[in-house]
Structures are given as structure tokens and as C-alpha cells.
Design an enzyme around this catalytic site. Structure first.
Site, PDB file in Angstrom:
ATOM      1  N   ASP A   8      -3.612  67.969  39.055  1.00 21.62           N
ATOM      2  CA  ASP A   8      -3.893  69.017  38.072  1.00 21.62           C
ATOM      3  C   ASP A   8      -4.009  68.334  36.708  1.00 21.62           C
ATOM      4  O   ASP A   8      -4.031  67.089  36.612  1.00 21.62           O
ATOM      5  CB  ASP A   8      -2.835  70.136  38.127  1.00 21.62           C
ATOM      6  N   CYS A  65       0.874  65.773  39.841  1.00 19.33           N
ATOM      7  CA  CYS A  65       0.952  66.800  38.804  1.00 19.33           C
ATOM      8  C   CYS A  65       1.975  66.320  37.771  1.00 19.33           C
ATOM      9  O   CYS A  65       2.306  65.131  37.744  1.00 19.33           O
ATOM     10  CB  CYS A  65       1.267  68.187  39.373  1.00 19.33           C
ATOM     11  N   GLY A  66       2.445  67.210  36.922  1.00 18.87           N
ATOM     12  CA  GLY A  66       3.375  66.779  35.879  1.00 18.87           C
ATOM     13  C   GLY A  66       4.667  66.242  36.473  1.00 18.87           C
ATOM     14  O   GLY A  66       5.158  65.177  36.084  1.00 18.87           O
ATOM     15  N   THR A  67       5.220  66.998  37.420  1.00 14.60           N
ATOM     16  CA  THR A  67       6.490  66.609  38.044  1.00 14.60           C
ATOM     17  C   THR A  67       6.322  66.120  39.477  1.00 14.60           C
ATOM     18  O   THR A  67       7.243  65.509  40.019  1.00 14.60           O
ATOM     19  CB  THR A  67       7.427  67.832  38.116  1.00 14.60           C
ATOM     20  N   ILE A  69       6.366  68.207  41.792  1.00 19.88           N
ATOM     21  CA  ILE A  69       7.076  69.234  42.569  1.00 19.88           C
ATOM     22  C   ILE A  69       6.133  70.336  43.049  1.00 19.88           C
ATOM     23  O   ILE A  69       6.127  70.694  44.233  1.00 19.88           O
ATOM     24  CB  ILE A  69       8.239  69.835  41.744  1.00 19.88           C
ATOM     25  N   GLY A  70       5.357  70.897  42.141  1.00 17.57           N
ATOM     26  CA  GLY A  70       4.468  72.004  42.511  1.00 17.57           C
ATOM     27  C   GLY A  70       3.481  71.580  43.586  1.00 17.57           C
ATOM     28  O   GLY A  70       3.269  72.295  44.580  1.00 17.57           O
ATOM     29  N   MET A  71       2.890  70.399  43.410  1.00 16.13           N
ATOM     30  CA  MET A  71       1.931  69.879  44.396  1.00 16.13           C
ATOM     31  C   MET A  71       2.603  69.719  45.753  1.00 16.13           C
ATOM     32  O   MET A  71       2.016  70.033  46.804  1.00 16.13           O
ATOM     33  CB  MET A  71       1.380  68.531  43.930  1.00 16.13           C
ATOM     34  N   HIS A  98      10.499  57.024  58.408  1.00 16.20           N
ATOM     35  CA  HIS A  98      11.314  58.052  59.060  1.00 16.20           C
ATOM     36  C   HIS A  98      10.608  59.401  59.194  1.00 16.20           C
ATOM     37  O   HIS A  98      10.827  60.104  60.180  1.00 16.20           O
ATOM     38  CB  HIS A  98      12.612  58.275  58.265  1.00 16.20           C
ATOM     39  N   HIS A 133      13.152  59.193  65.158  1.00 11.33           N
ATOM     40  CA  HIS A 133      12.480  59.906  64.068  1.00 11.33           C
ATOM     41  C   HIS A 133      11.364  60.804  64.603  1.00 11.33           C
ATOM     42  O   HIS A 133      11.072  61.851  64.032  1.00 11.33           O
ATOM     43  CB  HIS A 133      11.932  58.916  63.042  1.00 11.33           C
TER      44      HIS A 133
HETATM   45  C1  RB5 Z   1       1.753  71.946  34.556  1.00 10.21           C
HETATM   46  O1  RB5 Z   1       2.179  72.214  33.272  1.00 10.21           O
HETATM   47  C2  RB5 Z   1       2.947  71.619  35.430  1.00 10.21           C
HETATM   48  O2  RB5 Z   1       3.694  72.764  35.677  1.00 10.21           O
HETATM   49  C3  RB5 Z   1       2.479  71.010  36.744  1.00 10.21           C
HETATM   50  O3  RB5 Z   1       1.741  69.856  36.487  1.00 10.21           O
HETATM   51  C4  RB5 Z   1       3.556  70.589  37.714  1.00 10.21           C
HETATM   52  O4  RB5 Z   1       4.522  69.811  37.095  1.00 10.21           O
HETATM   53  C5  RB5 Z   1       4.143  71.655  38.531  1.00 10.21           C
HETATM   54  O5  RB5 Z   1       5.014  71.452  39.375  1.00 10.21           O
END
Ligand code: RB5
Length: 147
Positions: A8, A65-67, A69-71, A98, A133
Site C-alpha cells: 500500500d 505496508c506501514g506495519t 500487520i494489515g497486509m 516450520h 511440522h
Molecule cells: C496505512 O496508514 C497503514 O495503516 C497501513 O500501511 C498498515 O500499516 C496497516 O496495517
């Protein structure tokens, strides 16, 4: 090996680093964007890429993505996907050995390009260990089949 790559807006710079790395490693890949000036929604990139990996069009997927996590959350909604959010080299090796992870996510706002390159290299070159595994993965696959 054929890799599907996407990010993103929060992961564009790191995605370009990973594209350079894939070229350096002579690994075939396709870059699915984003080609975004502004803000986009990570599921719009994670879900289609995960479907391409689950469907066998690509062997592996890398999402940024930024973190990360979302992806990762979005990709793991797709049946057949084992997506690992990784920010250290130990986990990069372990998740291939694993978990037989077929997708990797990282956060551009979490780690630098040097570490991300190391993680991606280890993950791309890591081998699944099978054995006990495999039994664990089979349990998740059986669960998915019942959904
Ligand atoms: C975008 O601002 C941010 O929320 C996205 O890149 C990501 O970190 C979501 O998990």
C-alpha cells in the site's frame, strides 16, 4: 520460483527495495503496485495477491505496508495462505522451516531496508523441514476445508 509483490502507500519505498533485491537474486516476480500518490486500502492489494498465490499462479507472495500487520491479516483470510509477518532474521528462517509460509509481510515503518533485504533473502531461500511440522500444517488445512 515466481513471486507476487505488492504494497500500500505505507510500504511503497520498501516494496521498491524488495523489487531490486528480487532482480539481484534473479527471482522472477510481478509487481502489483500500488502506483499510488495518495492513500489506498491494503486489502485491495493483499487479497488479490494472496488469491494468486493460493491459486498457484505464483509460488510466493511478499506484501509491504506501514506495519505489515494489515497486509498479513488480510492475506491470511484467503484459504491456503500461510502469511508470516516478520521483522527479524530468526523468524524469517523459522517460518519457512516450520510453517512453510507462502507469503511474507513486513512494515516499512518498522524496519530499515537493510534488515528487510536480509529477512526477504533468508525467507526466499529457506526450506520447509516437513516431519512434525507437516502434521501441524495439515491440521490447519483440514480446518480450512471444513469452513
Ligand atoms: C496505512 O496508514 C497503514 O495503516 C497501513 O500501511 C498498515 O500499516 C496497516 O496495517
Amino acid at each position: 520460483m515466481k513471486v507476487a509483490l505488492a504494497s500500500d502507500h505505507g510500504g511503497t519505498n520498501l516494496r521498491k527495495e524488495i523489487a531490486d533485491l528480487l532482480n539481484e537474486l534473479n527471482i522472477e516476480f510481478e509487481d502489483f503496485g500500488c502506483d499510488c500518490g495518495g492513500s489506498v486500502d491494503y486489502p485491495d492489494y493483499a487479497l488479490p495477491v494472496a488469491q494468486k498465490v493460493a491459486g498457484g499462479e505464483f509460488d510466493r507472495g511478499i506484501l509491504i505496508c506501514g506495519t505489515g500487520i494489515g497486509m498479513s491479516i488480510a492475506a491470511n483470510k484467503v484459504k491456503g495462505i500461510r502469511c508470516a509477518l516478520v521483522h527479524d532474521t530468526f523468524s524469517a528462517k523459522a517460518t519457512r522451516g516450520h510453517n512453510d509460509s507462502n507469503m511474507l509481510t513486513m512494515g516499512e515503518r518498522v524496519i530499515g531496508a537493510g534488515l528487510a533485504r536480509e529477512i526477504a533473502t533468508i525467507w526466499l531461500q529457506g526450506e520447509f523441514e516437513g516431519g512434525r511440522h507437516e502434521n501441524r500444517i495439515n491440521k490447519m488445512s483440514e480446518y480450512e476445508l471444513k469452513q
